[in-house]
Design a protein around this motif. Structure first.
Motif, PDB file in Angstrom:
ATOM      1  N   ARG A 170      49.932  17.053  39.662  1.00 26.35           N
ATOM      2  CA  ARG A 170      48.721  17.698  39.136  1.00 26.35           C
ATOM      3  C   ARG A 170      47.565  16.891  38.977  1.00 26.35           C
ATOM      4  NH1 ARG A 170      52.369  21.224  36.477  1.00 26.35           N
ATOM      5  NH2 ARG A 170      52.138  19.811  34.607  1.00 26.35           N
ATOM      6  N   GLU A 187      37.513  28.028  41.202  1.00 25.29           N
ATOM      7  CA  GLU A 187      38.949  28.572  40.969  1.00 25.29           C
ATOM      8  C   GLU A 187      40.046  27.688  41.424  1.00 25.29           C
ATOM      9  OE1 GLU A 187      42.444  30.272  42.032  1.00 25.29           O
ATOM     10  OE2 GLU A 187      41.385  29.349  43.491  1.00 25.29           O
ATOM     11  N   PRO A 188      40.096  26.850  42.575  1.00 22.68           N
ATOM     12  CA  PRO A 188      41.079  25.877  42.665  1.00 22.68           C
ATOM     13  C   PRO A 188      41.304  25.047  41.387  1.00 22.68           C
ATOM     14  CG  PRO A 188      39.629  25.994  44.581  1.00 22.68           C
ATOM     15  CD  PRO A 188      38.947  26.595  43.437  1.00 22.68           C
ATOM     16  N   GLN A 190      40.602  25.632  38.214  1.00 23.54           N
ATOM     17  CA  GLN A 190      40.952  26.344  37.171  1.00 23.54           C
ATOM     18  C   GLN A 190      42.375  26.859  37.471  1.00 23.54           C
ATOM     19  OE1 GLN A 190      39.195  27.238  34.068  1.00 23.54           O
ATOM     20  NE2 GLN A 190      38.396  25.571  35.101  1.00 23.54           N
ATOM     21  N   SER A 191      42.648  26.975  38.791  1.00 24.19           N
ATOM     22  CA  SER A 191      44.151  27.331  38.650  1.00 24.19           C
ATOM     23  C   SER A 191      45.078  26.127  38.381  1.00 24.19           C
ATOM     24  CB  SER A 191      44.353  27.514  40.357  1.00 24.19           C
ATOM     25  OG  SER A 191      45.721  27.858  40.852  1.00 24.19           O
ATOM     26  N   THR A 192      44.723  24.874  38.681  1.00 24.45           N
ATOM     27  CA  THR A 192      45.641  23.560  38.245  1.00 24.45           C
ATOM     28  C   THR A 192      45.542  23.715  36.715  1.00 24.45           C
ATOM     29  OG1 THR A 192      44.783  22.647  40.340  1.00 24.45           O
ATOM     30  CG2 THR A 192      45.659  21.211  38.502  1.00 24.45           C
ATOM     31  N   ASP A 194      45.165  26.123  34.709  1.00 28.04           N
ATOM     32  CA  ASP A 194      46.190  27.143  34.176  1.00 28.04           C
ATOM     33  C   ASP A 194      47.431  26.592  34.181  1.00 28.04           C
ATOM     34  OD1 ASP A 194      46.372  30.034  33.446  1.00 28.04           O
ATOM     35  OD2 ASP A 194      47.665  30.158  35.484  1.00 28.04           O
ATOM     36  N   GLU A 195      48.042  25.994  35.397  1.00 30.10           N
ATOM     37  CA  GLU A 195      49.219  25.361  35.303  1.00 30.10           C
ATOM     38  C   GLU A 195      49.494  24.384  34.245  1.00 30.10           C
ATOM     39  OE1 GLU A 195      50.069  23.725  39.034  1.00 30.10           O
ATOM     40  OE2 GLU A 195      49.374  25.343  40.209  1.00 30.10           O
ATOM     41  N   ARG A 198      49.808  26.646  30.828  1.00 32.91           N
ATOM     42  CA  ARG A 198      51.130  27.234  30.840  1.00 32.91           C
ATOM     43  C   ARG A 198      52.400  26.413  30.404  1.00 32.91           C
ATOM     44  NH1 ARG A 198      50.778  32.467  32.783  1.00 32.91           N
ATOM     45  NH2 ARG A 198      48.989  32.944  33.878  1.00 32.91           N
ATOM     46  N   TYR A 246      37.840  26.748  31.139  1.00 36.99           N
ATOM     47  CA  TYR A 246      38.950  27.359  31.123  1.00 36.99           C
ATOM     48  C   TYR A 246      39.248  28.111  29.708  1.00 36.99           C
ATOM     49  CZ  TYR A 246      44.065  28.834  31.281  1.00 36.99           C
ATOM     50  OH  TYR A 246      45.084  29.446  31.359  1.00 36.99           O
ATOM     51  N   ARG A 250      38.764  32.038  29.531  1.00 36.14           N
ATOM     52  CA  ARG A 250      40.136  32.641  29.340  1.00 36.14           C
ATOM     53  C   ARG A 250      40.892  33.025  28.116  1.00 36.14           C
ATOM     54  NH1 ARG A 250      43.433  31.610  34.975  1.00 36.14           N
ATOM     55  NH2 ARG A 250      41.964  30.931  36.293  1.00 36.14           N
TER      56      ARG A 250
END
Length: 252
Positions: A170, A187-188, A190-192, A194-195, A198, A246, A250
């Motif tokens: 990551r 978005e790409p 923020q997707s990372t 988000d991982e 989590r 992020y 969110r």
């Protein structure tokens, strides 16, 4: 020869406010204070400021720096000691950079071939990263340290290894997004992030305030910042900006 505080700030890159703070805590008093109330510094103070900045760059806190400087007698011996520390840190970062370079090369090769990533010697991923470094880098988040220790205590070596590989991948992916010019709130990216968020949540719930403190540590914690910058220049600030974006989008 004496230099006013504004000139010392310009030469050293340290703000006048920080120099005043060093004076207030007794770490770096000026040589004298003029009738106009301005602080003036002489060569001895400049040498001491150099030592402070070297130790700060090595991740040493102000109380420990005060103790080190208080124990010193000879400036030359002190400088030799600081030089040894710098060489040791340089060698550690060189090993860390080589580790990341090997991982990048392996990832690129696997992606080109379309095969899943395998690592023949997983320990190579962590060459240059000592457990003591990790503990020290998390000193501001004791609850997170304890949660991490509880979680890893229940894991097999293979599970710990797999988690380390995922985190490494990551970080490298984020560096690739930075190199490709993606903004931190894209978005790409923020997707990372988000991982990552989590994964944090699997250890313990992380309040927004603490998450933002972790984000700031990417640039303010010397060890974290050095690790990110060893992967790619600007990655520490990029990681922080992405985490703050992020949180704003969110978590609030």
């Amino acid at each position: 020869m004496a230099w006013p505080i504004a000139e010392v700030a310009r030469m050293s890159g340290v703000t006048a406010r920080t120099l005043r703070h060093y004076d207030e805590i007794g770490l770096l008093p000026p040589a004298r204070i003029g009738s106009n109330g301005h602080r003036y510094y002489e060569e001895r103070q400049l040498l001491q400021l150099q030592q402070i900045l070297v130790l700060r760059a090595l991740g040493v806190g102000l109380p420990e720096i005060a103790r080190i400087l208080g124990d010193q007698v000879d400036e030359l011996d002190a400088l030799r000691g600081h030089h040894r520390r710098l060489v040791t840190e340089r060698d550690r970062l060189d090993a860390l950079a080589a580790t990341v370079s090997r991982t990048i090369a392996d990832l690129e090769h696997r992606r080109k071939d379309g095969t899943p990533m395998t690592i023949n010697r997983p320990e190579n991923l962590f060459e240059g990263i000592r457990p003591a470094d990790v503990d020290a880098s998390l000193r501001d988040f004791p609850e997170h340290v304890e949660a991490t220790r509880r979680a890893t205590a229940a894991m097999s070596p293979e599970e710990i290894e797999a988690g380390q590989r995922e985190r490494t991948a990551r970080m490298i992916h984020l560096a690739e997004l930075l190199a490709a010019g993606h903004p931190a709130d894209a978005e790409p990216v923020q997707s990372t992030i988000d991982e990552e968020y989590r994964m944090l949540g699997t250890l313990r719930p992380v309040p927004v305030e603490e998450y933002l403190a972790i984000a700031r540590s990417c640039t303010e914690n010397d060890r974290w910042s050095a690790a990110y910058e060893a992967i790619a220049p600007g990655l520490a600030a990029y990681q922080r900006a992405a985490m703050e974006a992020y949180a704003a989008a969110r978590l609030t």
